[in-house]
Write a protein that holds these residues in place. Structure first.
Motif, PDB file in Angstrom:
ATOM      1  N   PRO A  49       0.845  -1.196   0.000  1.00 25.92           N
ATOM      2  CA  PRO A  49       0.000   0.000   0.000  1.00 25.92           C
ATOM      3  C   PRO A  49       0.880   1.246   0.000  1.00 25.92           C
ATOM      4  O   PRO A  49       1.959   1.267   0.602  1.00 25.92           O
ATOM      5  N   SER A  50       0.432   2.282  -0.676  1.00 29.22           N
ATOM      6  CA  SER A  50       1.203   3.529  -0.703  1.00 29.22           C
ATOM      7  C   SER A  50       0.263   4.716  -0.834  1.00 29.22           C
ATOM      8  O   SER A  50      -0.874   4.580  -1.309  1.00 29.22           O
ATOM      9  N   ASN A  51       0.750   5.858  -0.422  1.00 23.30           N
ATOM     10  CA  ASN A  51       0.013   7.114  -0.561  1.00 23.30           C
ATOM     11  C   ASN A  51       0.763   8.033  -1.519  1.00 23.30           C
ATOM     12  O   ASN A  51       1.967   8.259  -1.361  1.00 23.30           O
ATOM     13  N   ILE A  74      -4.383  13.466  -1.941  1.00 28.12           N
ATOM     14  CA  ILE A  74      -3.735  12.198  -1.623  1.00 28.12           C
ATOM     15  C   ILE A  74      -4.386  11.072  -2.425  1.00 28.12           C
ATOM     16  O   ILE A  74      -5.612  11.032  -2.580  1.00 28.12           O
ATOM     17  N   GLU A  76      -4.604   6.844  -2.771  1.00 31.08           N
ATOM     18  CA  GLU A  76      -4.373   5.619  -2.005  1.00 31.08           C
ATOM     19  C   GLU A  76      -4.223   4.464  -2.988  1.00 31.08           C
ATOM     20  O   GLU A  76      -5.189   4.068  -3.643  1.00 31.08           O
ATOM     21  N   ASN A  77      -3.018   3.941  -3.090  1.00 35.01           N
ATOM     22  CA  ASN A  77      -2.694   2.959  -4.114  1.00 35.01           C
ATOM     23  C   ASN A  77      -2.241   1.637  -3.494  1.00 35.01           C
ATOM     24  O   ASN A  77      -1.931   1.559  -2.307  1.00 35.01           O
ATOM     25  N   GLU A 126      -4.931  -2.062  10.299  1.00 33.09           N
ATOM     26  CA  GLU A 126      -4.916  -1.622   8.902  1.00 33.09           C
ATOM     27  C   GLU A 126      -5.874  -2.480   8.103  1.00 33.09           C
ATOM     28  O   GLU A 126      -5.640  -3.673   7.909  1.00 33.09           O
ATOM     29  N   LYS A 128      -8.787  -1.686   4.762  1.00 40.29           N
ATOM     30  CA  LYS A 128      -9.459  -0.693   3.933  1.00 40.29           C
ATOM     31  C   LYS A 128     -10.203  -1.350   2.783  1.00 40.29           C
ATOM     32  O   LYS A 128      -9.906  -2.485   2.385  1.00 40.29           O
ATOM     33  N   GLY A 155      -5.729   4.177  -6.703  1.00 32.72           N
ATOM     34  CA  GLY A 155      -6.957   4.484  -5.996  1.00 32.72           C
ATOM     35  C   GLY A 155      -7.846   5.490  -6.690  1.00 32.72           C
ATOM     36  O   GLY A 155      -7.375   6.436  -7.317  1.00 32.72           O
ATOM     37  N   GLN A 158     -11.697   8.467  -2.044  1.00 33.88           N
ATOM     38  CA  GLN A 158     -11.294   8.124  -0.678  1.00 33.88           C
ATOM     39  C   GLN A 158     -11.717   6.704  -0.346  1.00 33.88           C
ATOM     40  O   GLN A 158     -12.848   6.304  -0.582  1.00 33.88           O
ATOM     41  N   HIS A 159     -10.794   5.953   0.201  1.00 32.73           N
ATOM     42  CA  HIS A 159     -11.105   4.593   0.637  1.00 32.73           C
ATOM     43  C   HIS A 159     -11.558   4.626   2.085  1.00 32.73           C
ATOM     44  O   HIS A 159     -11.168   5.488   2.863  1.00 32.73           O
ATOM     45  N   LYS A 161     -12.056   2.946   5.912  1.00 28.95           N
ATOM     46  CA  LYS A 161     -11.548   1.975   6.861  1.00 28.95           C
ATOM     47  C   LYS A 161     -12.660   0.995   7.199  1.00 28.95           C
ATOM     48  O   LYS A 161     -13.816   1.386   7.355  1.00 28.95           O
TER      49      LYS A 161
END
Length: 257
Positions: A49-51, A74, A76-77, A126, A128, A155, A158-159, A161
């Motif tokens: 996961p990365s931002n 941002i 989310e990938n 964590e 998502k 992404g 927004q993902h 949680k």
């Protein structure tokens, strides 16, 4: 005066990179969209996961010549890599999770989007769920190597949680032999489905369970012949399942195993 130091970390545990689970919704993009059916993506050897953060300069003439940055967006990938896996029961049937992602990666527009959820399988908080544009690259360029792939999930929006998914609760419900009439009941975490006929079909038992607030519509699966035994699968949040055959003819014990 003693300089503050961090404590010795020799006794601390180190998290393992492999403790991830990835699922893709195979119903997304079909006529069944909106009712997720999650399948695991198997064969993975990389989950990253990365931002992707966009920064803008928000410095001004009063900051004494110092730069200042602020995040304004941002992304989310998720970067995946692995080996192509499948079932050899009938030739080679590719892993359905891999195939779903590969299928999205061969499309454009809305059809390129996948519905994915992922979580740590250890105690790290964590987990998502979100939507991703899919880029799939197969890797079979070494005649002595294995067939691999990389899958870049970029992404979309927004993902959210989520609570970490739990394994479903599986039970077998068996009526006493010789039942000729009457009804029985099933109680799930304090909520009771009563008046189930002694020769109810699996579909009828499922309907009764779906009506319970502790189960929820569409969250139970029931298989078996009319009159049982019934193989019942309930959400993983379920902790206690009991049954009563006091209203059966003749009265008897309904077992839950």
């Amino acid at each position: 005066m003693t300089t503050l130091q961090a404590p010795n970390s020799a006794g601390m545990a180190t998290a393992l990179a492999r403790d991830y689970a990835i699922q893709v919704d195979v119903n997304f993009g079909t006529e069944k969209a909106g009712s997720p059916e999650w399948v695991f993506v198997m064969g993975l050897n990389k989950v990253s996961p990365s931002n992707d953060i966009t920064l803008q300069d928000d410095g001004d003439i009063h900051s004494n010549g110092r730069k200042s940055q602020i995040a304004t967006a941002i992304g989310e990938n998720l970067e995946l890599a692995g080996l192509r896996k499948g079932n050899l029961a009938a030739g080679f049937v590719a892993d359905p999770g891999q195939e779903k992602l590969r299928g999205h990666g061969e499309e454009i527009g809305a059809a390129n989007t996948a519905h994915v959820r992922y979580w740590r399988t250890d105690g790290i908080d964590e987990a998502k769920e979100g939507y991703f544009a899919v880029s799939w690259v197969s890797a079979a360029d070494d005649k002595e190597g294995l067939y691999g792939f990389t899958c870049t999930l970029t992404g979309k929006g927004q993902h959210k949680k989520i609570a970490k998914p739990t394994a479903p609760t599986a039970k077998t419900i068996t009526l006493p032999s010789g039942s000729t009439g009457g009804t029985f009941s099933i109680t799930v975490d304090g909520q009771t489905a009563s008046g189930i006929t002694y020769n109810a079909t699996a579909a009828a038992v499922r309907t009764a369970l779906d009506a319970l607030s502790t189960v929820g519509t569409g969250n139970a699966t029931v298989t078996g012949s009319a009159g049982g035994s019934y193989a019942v699968t309930l959400p993983g949040t379920v902790t206690t399942v009991t049954a009563s055959g006091s209203s059966l003819t003749p009265s008897g014990t309904v077992t839950v195993a």
